[in-house]
Design a protein around this motif. Sequence first.
Motif, PDB file in Angstrom:
ATOM      1  N   VAL A 336     -19.328  31.181   9.978  1.00  0.00           N
ATOM      2  CA  VAL A 336     -18.048  30.890   9.338  1.00  0.00           C
ATOM      3  C   VAL A 336     -18.210  29.777   8.309  1.00  0.00           C
ATOM      4  O   VAL A 336     -17.698  29.862   7.185  1.00  0.00           O
ATOM      5  CB  VAL A 336     -16.993  30.502  10.391  1.00  0.00           C
ATOM      6  N   ALA A 337     -18.943  28.723   8.687  1.00  0.00           N
ATOM      7  CA  ALA A 337     -19.146  27.589   7.788  1.00  0.00           C
ATOM      8  C   ALA A 337     -19.867  27.995   6.509  1.00  0.00           C
ATOM      9  O   ALA A 337     -19.691  27.366   5.460  1.00  0.00           O
ATOM     10  CB  ALA A 337     -19.925  26.484   8.501  1.00  0.00           C
ATOM     11  N   HIS A 338     -20.674  29.057   6.599  1.00  0.00           N
ATOM     12  CA  HIS A 338     -21.424  29.535   5.424  1.00  0.00           C
ATOM     13  C   HIS A 338     -20.781  30.774   4.800  1.00  0.00           C
ATOM     14  O   HIS A 338     -21.421  31.454   3.986  1.00  0.00           O
ATOM     15  CB  HIS A 338     -22.872  29.848   5.821  1.00  0.00           C
ATOM     16  N   ASN A 339     -19.540  31.061   5.193  1.00  0.00           N
ATOM     17  CA  ASN A 339     -18.824  32.225   4.649  1.00  0.00           C
ATOM     18  C   ASN A 339     -19.611  33.510   4.837  1.00  0.00           C
ATOM     19  O   ASN A 339     -19.667  34.375   3.957  1.00  0.00           O
ATOM     20  CB  ASN A 339     -18.511  32.012   3.164  1.00  0.00           C
ATOM     21  N   MET A 340     -20.234  33.651   6.015  1.00  0.00           N
ATOM     22  CA  MET A 340     -21.058  34.826   6.302  1.00  0.00           C
ATOM     23  C   MET A 340     -20.574  35.618   7.511  1.00  0.00           C
ATOM     24  O   MET A 340     -21.159  36.648   7.850  1.00  0.00           O
ATOM     25  CB  MET A 340     -22.501  34.373   6.565  1.00  0.00           C
ATOM     26  N   SER A 341     -19.523  35.164   8.179  1.00  0.00           N
ATOM     27  CA  SER A 341     -19.142  35.810   9.438  1.00  0.00           C
ATOM     28  C   SER A 341     -18.682  37.248   9.243  1.00  0.00           C
ATOM     29  O   SER A 341     -18.776  38.055  10.171  1.00  0.00           O
ATOM     30  CB  SER A 341     -18.047  35.006  10.143  1.00  0.00           C
ATOM     31  N   HIS A 342     -18.221  37.576   8.048  1.00  0.00           N
ATOM     32  CA  HIS A 342     -17.768  38.952   7.785  1.00  0.00           C
ATOM     33  C   HIS A 342     -18.935  39.893   7.499  1.00  0.00           C
ATOM     34  O   HIS A 342     -18.735  41.110   7.392  1.00  0.00           O
ATOM     35  CB  HIS A 342     -16.797  38.967   6.602  1.00  0.00           C
ATOM     36  N   LYS A 343     -20.143  39.329   7.380  1.00  0.00           N
ATOM     37  CA  LYS A 343     -21.311  40.152   7.060  1.00  0.00           C
ATOM     38  C   LYS A 343     -22.246  40.347   8.247  1.00  0.00           C
ATOM     39  O   LYS A 343     -23.285  40.982   8.107  1.00  0.00           O
ATOM     40  CB  LYS A 343     -22.100  39.520   5.910  1.00  0.00           C
ATOM     41  N   VAL A 344     -21.887  39.815   9.415  1.00  0.00           N
ATOM     42  CA  VAL A 344     -22.785  39.847  10.570  1.00  0.00           C
ATOM     43  C   VAL A 344     -22.052  40.394  11.794  1.00  0.00           C
ATOM     44  O   VAL A 344     -20.905  40.016  12.060  1.00  0.00           O
ATOM     45  CB  VAL A 344     -23.318  38.434  10.889  1.00  0.00           C
ATOM     46  N   ILE A 345     -22.715  41.290  12.529  1.00  0.00           N
ATOM     47  CA  ILE A 345     -22.254  41.642  13.873  1.00  0.00           C
ATOM     48  C   ILE A 345     -23.395  41.396  14.852  1.00  0.00           C
ATOM     49  O   ILE A 345     -24.565  41.419  14.484  1.00  0.00           O
ATOM     50  CB  ILE A 345     -21.746  43.096  13.986  1.00  0.00           C
ATOM     51  N   ILE A 346     -23.019  41.146  16.099  1.00  0.00           N
ATOM     52  CA  ILE A 346     -23.989  40.824  17.146  1.00  0.00           C
ATOM     53  C   ILE A 346     -23.887  41.881  18.236  1.00  0.00           C
ATOM     54  O   ILE A 346     -22.812  42.108  18.797  1.00  0.00           O
ATOM     55  CB  ILE A 346     -23.699  39.436  17.747  1.00  0.00           C
ATOM     56  N   LEU A 347     -24.997  42.543  18.540  1.00  0.00           N
ATOM     57  CA  LEU A 347     -25.090  43.545  19.601  1.00  0.00           C
ATOM     58  C   LEU A 347     -25.786  42.917  20.795  1.00  0.00           C
ATOM     59  O   LEU A 347     -26.893  42.397  20.668  1.00  0.00           O
ATOM     60  CB  LEU A 347     -25.874  44.757  19.104  1.00  0.00           C
TER      61      LEU A 347
END
Length: 435
Positions: A336-347
């Motif tokens: 979130v701090a790097h504005n990347m949370s919308h580009k990553v999912i965790i399995l």
Amino acid sequence: MSKLTRRQFIKSGAGAVGAGMMLPVLNRTAAGTTIVNQLADDAVGNGNVLVIVELAGGNDGLNTIVPLQQYDIYASFRTRIAIPKDQVRPLYGSTTMGLAPSLDAIKPLVDAGKMAVIQAVHYPVPNLSHFSSRDIYYSGDPNPNIATANRNGWIGRHSALFGNKDNALDTVSIGAINITLYASGAKVVGISSDNNGNPTGYQFNTDNSSPGDRNNQILAARVMDTTASALPYVDLMEAAAIDAMNSADLVAQANSSYTSPVTYPSGNSFAAGLKLIAKLATASPTLGTRVFYISTGGYDTHANQVNPSNPNDASTQPVLLSRVAAGLKAFYDDLVAHNMSHKVIILIWSEFGRRVADNASNGTDHGTANNIFVIGDRVKGGVYGADPSLTDLDRGNLKWKIDFRDVYATIIRDWLGGDPVPVLNGNFNNLGFIA
């Protein structure tokens, strides 16, 4: 530099590459499949990143997602280890299942609808062997003989078909590389992390007797004879060496330039590995890595799955899960701090669940169906699939209801991009958990 001279240079030690870096790069073509060799690389990279978390050993799903509607039956089976009903947390999207308190760190993500719980996942003819079951999940083939013999994995095949064959960092494993990431033509490296999330051993090793000459030695190692070699594997080794050196430079740059307001939990090696992933995933310019893999163990809880006399016992499932949850929350906040949370999912997955009944050692033995979790901003949170039945069992084990390849197919189709059919050698259902 001639082929012979170059080989002598490498063998001398002045051009030796650290085993933690060079060997995984070479391994990217050590195993192959007919389907990978026949199909061309389509390079469908879309900027999305998949982080795979393996809970090695067989995590107990019933003490992770608790069957509230069947609580009395659950408690009767688990007289020693049942989570008290008043401690079970509400689970977004369900009134019949609840969240273990050990996952409190990620409950804000669950409450926000950012976690999908796929229930009763497994494969036909369940296998209770750690090795066979892991090979099945790694390979994406439910036949244990084929899964073990082929020695290639579903991510490796996807990378070979649809990844970036020119990027040595297309797929990154934190620590050792497993079969999931293998396939002929797949680009994969293994990078170890120290306790602070810094890469270790991923560098070009030069002759320590002349430390001041390191740059000259690296420059010499980069000299290539572009003509094809008549000797087997020489061209492959040269290409792998250049990949290794270039990717090591990029990893070092990403590590040195990383800043974050997020503090990761200390003394948590899993969290440290996630911090390293954050450094690489948020690097600017991007490293182009599509898949990261990290494993954390200790889940083979035959004895002392809980320890009432010492709730802080690090070997117990509640403590193991709480450490995973704390690491995941820090990692998500970092994205979130790097504005990347919308580009990553965790399995998040484990090779099997545990038996419904506990045993006399305050533990649980090898079981079958289990939960798989997917976390991310673009995940449609909630519970997928029917609740596992505690009254309709298969020799004391849960019956599986969702094929694990349905999960893989959904991720390939809706997140990584590309066609899941050639990767999984068949058509599988889209479960719809990605927006």
